[in-house]
Design a protein around this motif. Structure first.
Motif, PDB file in Angstrom:
ATOM      1  N   ALA A 141       0.829  -1.218   0.000  1.00 25.54           N
ATOM      2  CA  ALA A 141       0.000   0.000   0.000  1.00 25.54           C
ATOM      3  C   ALA A 141       0.860   1.263   0.000  1.00 25.54           C
ATOM      4  O   ALA A 141       0.354   2.357  -0.265  1.00 25.54           O
ATOM      5  N   GLY A 142       2.149   1.119   0.347  1.00 21.59           N
ATOM      6  CA  GLY A 142       3.029   2.294   0.363  1.00 21.59           C
ATOM      7  C   GLY A 142       3.277   2.867   1.749  1.00 21.59           C
ATOM      8  O   GLY A 142       3.738   4.000   1.886  1.00 21.59           O
ATOM      9  N   VAL A 143       2.975   2.095   2.799  1.00 17.72           N
ATOM     10  CA  VAL A 143       3.273   2.557   4.158  1.00 17.72           C
ATOM     11  C   VAL A 143       4.789   2.453   4.381  1.00 17.72           C
ATOM     12  O   VAL A 143       5.379   1.411   4.097  1.00 17.72           O
ATOM     13  N   PRO A 144       5.445   3.506   4.894  1.00 14.99           N
ATOM     14  CA  PRO A 144       6.864   3.393   5.238  1.00 14.99           C
ATOM     15  C   PRO A 144       7.032   2.424   6.420  1.00 14.99           C
ATOM     16  O   PRO A 144       6.441   2.634   7.478  1.00 14.99           O
ATOM     17  N   VAL A 145       7.808   1.361   6.210  1.00 15.91           N
ATOM     18  CA  VAL A 145       8.002   0.359   7.265  1.00 15.91           C
ATOM     19  C   VAL A 145       9.487   0.232   7.579  1.00 15.91           C
ATOM     20  O   VAL A 145      10.312   0.070   6.675  1.00 15.91           O
ATOM     21  N   GLY A 146       9.817   0.312   8.860  1.00 12.50           N
ATOM     22  CA  GLY A 146      11.170   0.045   9.334  1.00 12.50           C
ATOM     23  C   GLY A 146      11.131  -1.122  10.306  1.00 12.50           C
ATOM     24  O   GLY A 146      10.078  -1.700  10.575  1.00 12.50           O
ATOM     25  N   LEU A 147      12.306  -1.421  10.826  1.00  6.37           N
ATOM     26  CA  LEU A 147      12.442  -2.605  11.662  1.00  6.37           C
ATOM     27  C   LEU A 147      12.832  -2.192  13.070  1.00  6.37           C
ATOM     28  O   LEU A 147      13.588  -1.232  13.245  1.00  6.37           O
ATOM     29  N   GLY A 148      12.323  -2.925  14.069  1.00  4.16           N
ATOM     30  CA  GLY A 148      12.734  -2.621  15.437  1.00  4.16           C
ATOM     31  C   GLY A 148      12.960  -3.897  16.228  1.00  4.16           C
ATOM     32  O   GLY A 148      12.239  -4.881  16.040  1.00  4.16           O
ATOM     33  N   VAL A 149      13.976  -3.875  17.101  1.00  2.00           N
ATOM     34  CA  VAL A 149      14.181  -5.052  17.954  1.00  2.00           C
ATOM     35  C   VAL A 149      13.247  -5.023  19.152  1.00  2.00           C
ATOM     36  O   VAL A 149      13.048  -6.038  19.811  1.00  2.00           O
ATOM     37  N   ASP A 150      12.664  -3.850  19.445  1.00  4.69           N
ATOM     38  CA  ASP A 150      11.857  -3.624  20.650  1.00  4.69           C
ATOM     39  C   ASP A 150      12.724  -3.829  21.896  1.00  4.69           C
ATOM     40  O   ASP A 150      13.888  -4.202  21.800  1.00  4.69           O
ATOM     41  N   GLY A 151      12.143  -3.572  23.050  1.00  4.49           N
ATOM     42  CA  GLY A 151      12.908  -3.641  24.287  1.00  4.49           C
ATOM     43  C   GLY A 151      13.424  -5.036  24.581  1.00  4.49           C
ATOM     44  O   GLY A 151      12.848  -6.035  24.158  1.00  4.49           O
ATOM     45  N   SER A 152      14.531  -5.069  25.318  1.00  4.43           N
ATOM     46  CA  SER A 152      15.185  -6.350  25.566  1.00  4.43           C
ATOM     47  C   SER A 152      14.491  -7.166  26.639  1.00  4.43           C
ATOM     48  O   SER A 152      14.953  -8.253  26.982  1.00  4.43           O
ATOM     49  N   ALA A 153      13.379  -6.664  27.173  1.00  2.00           N
ATOM     50  CA  ALA A 153      12.600  -7.507  28.065  1.00  2.00           C
ATOM     51  C   ALA A 153      11.550  -8.293  27.280  1.00  2.00           C
ATOM     52  O   ALA A 153      10.912  -9.187  27.807  1.00  2.00           O
ATOM     53  N   SER A 154      11.381  -7.975  26.019  1.00  5.52           N
ATOM     54  CA  SER A 154      10.374  -8.685  25.220  1.00  5.52           C
ATOM     55  C   SER A 154      10.957  -9.215  23.918  1.00  5.52           C
ATOM     56  O   SER A 154      10.248  -9.430  22.959  1.00  5.52           O
ATOM     57  N   ASN A 155      12.260  -9.469  23.904  1.00  5.90           N
ATOM     58  CA  ASN A 155      12.799  -9.974  22.627  1.00  5.90           C
ATOM     59  C   ASN A 155      13.519 -11.309  22.785  1.00  5.90           C
ATOM     60  O   ASN A 155      13.154 -12.220  22.034  1.00  5.90           O
ATOM     61  N   ASP A 156      14.422 -11.532  23.636  1.00  3.75           N
ATOM     62  CA  ASP A 156      15.115 -10.676  24.597  1.00  3.75           C
ATOM     63  C   ASP A 156      16.458 -10.225  24.051  1.00  3.75           C
ATOM     64  O   ASP A 156      17.297  -9.694  24.773  1.00  3.75           O
ATOM     65  N   ALA A 157      16.663 -10.467  22.763  1.00  9.30           N
ATOM     66  CA  ALA A 157      17.907 -10.103  22.106  1.00  9.30           C
ATOM     67  C   ALA A 157      17.782  -8.732  21.449  1.00  9.30           C
ATOM     68  O   ALA A 157      16.688  -8.243  21.231  1.00  9.30           O
ATOM     69  N   GLY A 158      18.905  -8.126  21.149  1.00  5.35           N
ATOM     70  CA  GLY A 158      18.896  -6.859  20.427  1.00  5.35           C
ATOM     71  C   GLY A 158      19.751  -6.972  19.183  1.00  5.35           C
ATOM     72  O   GLY A 158      20.541  -6.091  18.889  1.00  5.35           O
ATOM     73  N   ASN A 159      19.591  -8.079  18.466  1.00  9.96           N
ATOM     74  CA  ASN A 159      20.390  -8.338  17.271  1.00  9.96           C
ATOM     75  C   ASN A 159      19.572  -7.966  16.040  1.00  9.96           C
ATOM     76  O   ASN A 159      18.621  -8.659  15.675  1.00  9.96           O
ATOM     77  N   LEU A 160      19.939  -6.856  15.400  1.00 10.16           N
ATOM     78  CA  LEU A 160      19.083  -6.310  14.341  1.00 10.16           C
ATOM     79  C   LEU A 160      19.128  -7.132  13.056  1.00 10.16           C
ATOM     80  O   LEU A 160      18.127  -7.234  12.346  1.00 10.16           O
ATOM     81  N   VAL A 161      20.260  -7.744  12.756  1.00  8.94           N
ATOM     82  CA  VAL A 161      20.301  -8.527  11.509  1.00  8.94           C
ATOM     83  C   VAL A 161      19.508  -9.830  11.687  1.00  8.94           C
ATOM     84  O   VAL A 161      18.850 -10.310  10.752  1.00  8.94           O
ATOM     85  N   ALA A 162      19.497 -10.360  12.915  1.00 12.36           N
ATOM     86  CA  ALA A 162      18.658 -11.527  13.188  1.00 12.36           C
ATOM     87  C   ALA A 162      17.179 -11.147  13.098  1.00 12.36           C
ATOM     88  O   ALA A 162      16.338 -11.913  12.629  1.00 12.36           O
ATOM     89  N   GLU A 163      16.887  -9.926  13.532  1.00 11.29           N
ATOM     90  CA  GLU A 163      15.507  -9.417  13.452  1.00 11.29           C
ATOM     91  C   GLU A 163      15.069  -9.329  11.986  1.00 11.29           C
ATOM     92  O   GLU A 163      13.926  -9.635  11.644  1.00 11.29           O
ATOM     93  N   ALA A 164      15.991  -8.921  11.121  1.00 10.11           N
ATOM     94  CA  ALA A 164      15.663  -8.785   9.697  1.00 10.11           C
ATOM     95  C   ALA A 164      15.327 -10.146   9.087  1.00 10.11           C
ATOM     96  O   ALA A 164      14.450 -10.267   8.228  1.00 10.11           O
ATOM     97  N   ARG A 165      16.025 -11.183   9.540  1.00  8.17           N
ATOM     98  CA  ARG A 165      15.691 -12.526   9.062  1.00  8.17           C
ATOM     99  C   ARG A 165      14.285 -12.917   9.533  1.00  8.17           C
ATOM    100  O   ARG A 165      13.511 -13.542   8.800  1.00  8.17           O
ATOM    101  N   GLN A 166      13.955 -12.495  10.761  1.00  7.88           N
ATOM    102  CA  GLN A 166      12.644 -12.836  11.314  1.00  7.88           C
ATOM    103  C   GLN A 166      11.501 -12.189  10.528  1.00  7.88           C
ATOM    104  O   GLN A 166      10.419 -12.754  10.422  1.00  7.88           O
ATOM    105  N   VAL A 167      11.728 -11.013   9.967  1.00 11.70           N
ATOM    106  CA  VAL A 167      10.693 -10.351   9.157  1.00 11.70           C
ATOM    107  C   VAL A 167      10.290 -11.247   8.006  1.00 11.70           C
ATOM    108  O   VAL A 167       9.102 -11.478   7.755  1.00 11.70           O
TER     109      VAL A 167
END
Ligand SMILES: [Zn+2]
Length: 444
Positions: free
Chosen positions: A308-334
């Protein structure tokens, strides 16, 4: 003049306007800017060999709560849904002070840097015991990441029917005054800025309608961006319908919370009309797939948003709900999560990497970042694909399918923040030790 030449880069995934992929080329970084891309370039400055490596723009993280690195895997919150999870953690967070905020931010930022992230936002919405947004800005200066901290807030405590304990909420006039203070002290609206401040009430269920509206007026008066959590799960939608008589998208629009200067975290439960509203208004979304999985919130309609054209970025969110802060791993999860929802052709590895770089930069209003192109900021990640993760790969540039989860080298504004897989800007082992001491004290 400071210059670094990235020599003989194996494959450069530029994420430029043509999405070019360049083979065996050199990239010149000078005074914080990418000034030249070509073959056989020479330098009198430092040269860094990147032959056989995959080179990408630095990754961009659009949603985090850095302080939560101090409350990873807290037993009572490990298996709870969002609201129960928050109620387990609020009493622990209420014991934080400036040192906890500073050290936890150092750890969170260093963890992001090691996963290739050069630009991150942060959403700090509680300020117990003299904590200030400035504590996290100090940490970002130490680590060397480009930083968009947001002055978050909660104003509706338990006694007013809200979720957080009264001790963690603030007076709305104090919130707005402190937002003005931190914007005036730290916000830099110029190109290449290392710090930009935003305004960010925690969520529609933790502040009043008036504060949402006043925060938007303040942000636009100051020319800064606005951020909050929206439509995270079914409980969130039910709360909105019951308390506000409308869906979250409508609530956001009514209070001025749509536009290119706004981005919302999660948006897992946006419906078709809300997606159209966000696309029309250029309202951004910070998609946090691991957190959504971790809290069982659902699968955000990222495919539909992008189409639809919505600008979408990626976030690791807080480390109490992830619990990792690895952004490239997050990109694989998308890409994995979109494929669960819509099939194996729903998202490619390159598109997911685009969301993690250029996409995030757009969401944060940083057209000067997120691409390897002449004139853009010198935020560059070098990935060593000679290791076991990529061994046997027919397409090493498909990093998210078979590639490292730790960057070899990372440059931010032309400064080397990670060198040979180690943070080179500050004493990380000492910070880890301090963090563990603080975590033990909080648990004790
Ligand atoms: Zn969040």
């Amino acid at each position: 003049m400071s210059e670094i030449l990235l020599k003989s880069c194996g494959t450069v995934l530029t994420m430029d306007d043509s999405r070019r992929e360049l083979v065996d080329c050199d990239v010149r970084l000078r005074d914080g800017v990418i000034v030249e891309i070509g073959e056989g370039l020479a330098t009198t400055g430092e040269a860094i060999l990147a032959s056989g490596c995959v080179v990408t723009p630095g990754l961009v993280n659009t949603h985090h709560h850095l302080y939560q690195t101090l409350t990873r895997a807290v037993p009572g919150g490990q298996d709870a849904l969002l609201f129960g999870w928050l109620q387990t953690l609020y009493p622990i967070w209420s014991r934080f002070g400036p040192e906890e905020m500073f050290v936890s931010a150092q750890i969170g930022l260093a963890e992001l840097a090691l996963s290739g992230c050069s630009l991150t936002s942060d959403h700090l919405y509680l300020y117990p015991n003299g904590s200030r947004l400035d504590d996290t800005i100090d940490a970002a200066r130490d680590v060397g990441l480009r930083f968009h901290p947001t002055r978050g807030a909660m104003s509706i405590g338990e006694s007013d029917g809200g979720l957080p304990p009264d001790a963690l909420v603030e007076e709305e006039s104090d919130i707005l005054n402190d937002a003005i203070r931190v914007i005036d002290a730290h916000h830099d609206g110029s190109e290449g800025a290392m710090v930009r401040v935003g305004v960010a009430p925690c969520s529609p269920f933790s502040v009043s309608r008036e504060l949402m509206r006043d925060a938007a007026v303040l942000a636009r008066d100051k020319g800064v961006m606005m951020h909050t959590h929206l439509a995270e799960n079914e409980e969130d939608i039910a709360y909105s319908l019951e308390k506000f008589g409308c869906r979250p998208g409508q609530y956001a629009e009514d209070l001025g919370w749509t536009g290119a200067d706004v981005w919302h975290a999660h948006c897992v439960k946006l419906d078709g009309q809300e997606i159209d509203l966000f696309a029309r208004s250029r309202t951004g979304v910070a998609h946090c797939p691991c957190s959504n999985c971790r809290l069982g919130s659902g699968i955000a309609p990222v495919r539909a948003m992008r189409d639809a054209g919505v600008p979408v970025g990626l976030g690791v969110d807080g480390s109490a709900s992830n619990d990792a802060g690895n952004l490239v791993a997050e990109a694989r999860q998308v890409l994995l999560l979109q494929r669960v929802a819509s099939g194996a052709d729903a998202m490619s590895a390159r598109e997911a990497l685009e969301i993690a770089t250029r996409g995030g930069a757009e969401v944060l209003g940083r057209s000067d970042c997120g691409q390897i192109a002449v004139g853009k900021r010198a935020d560059v990640a070098i990935w060593d694909v000679s290791g076991i993760e990529s061994a046997g790969s027919w397409d090493p540039a498909a990093l998210l399918l078979a590639g490292p989860t730790r960057v070899r080298d990372l440059f931010v504004e032309g400064r080397q923040v990670v060198r040979d897989g180690q943070v080179s800007t500050f004493d990380l082992p000492r910070a880890i030790e301090r963090q563990n001491t603080l975590a033990r004290a909080l648990a004790g």
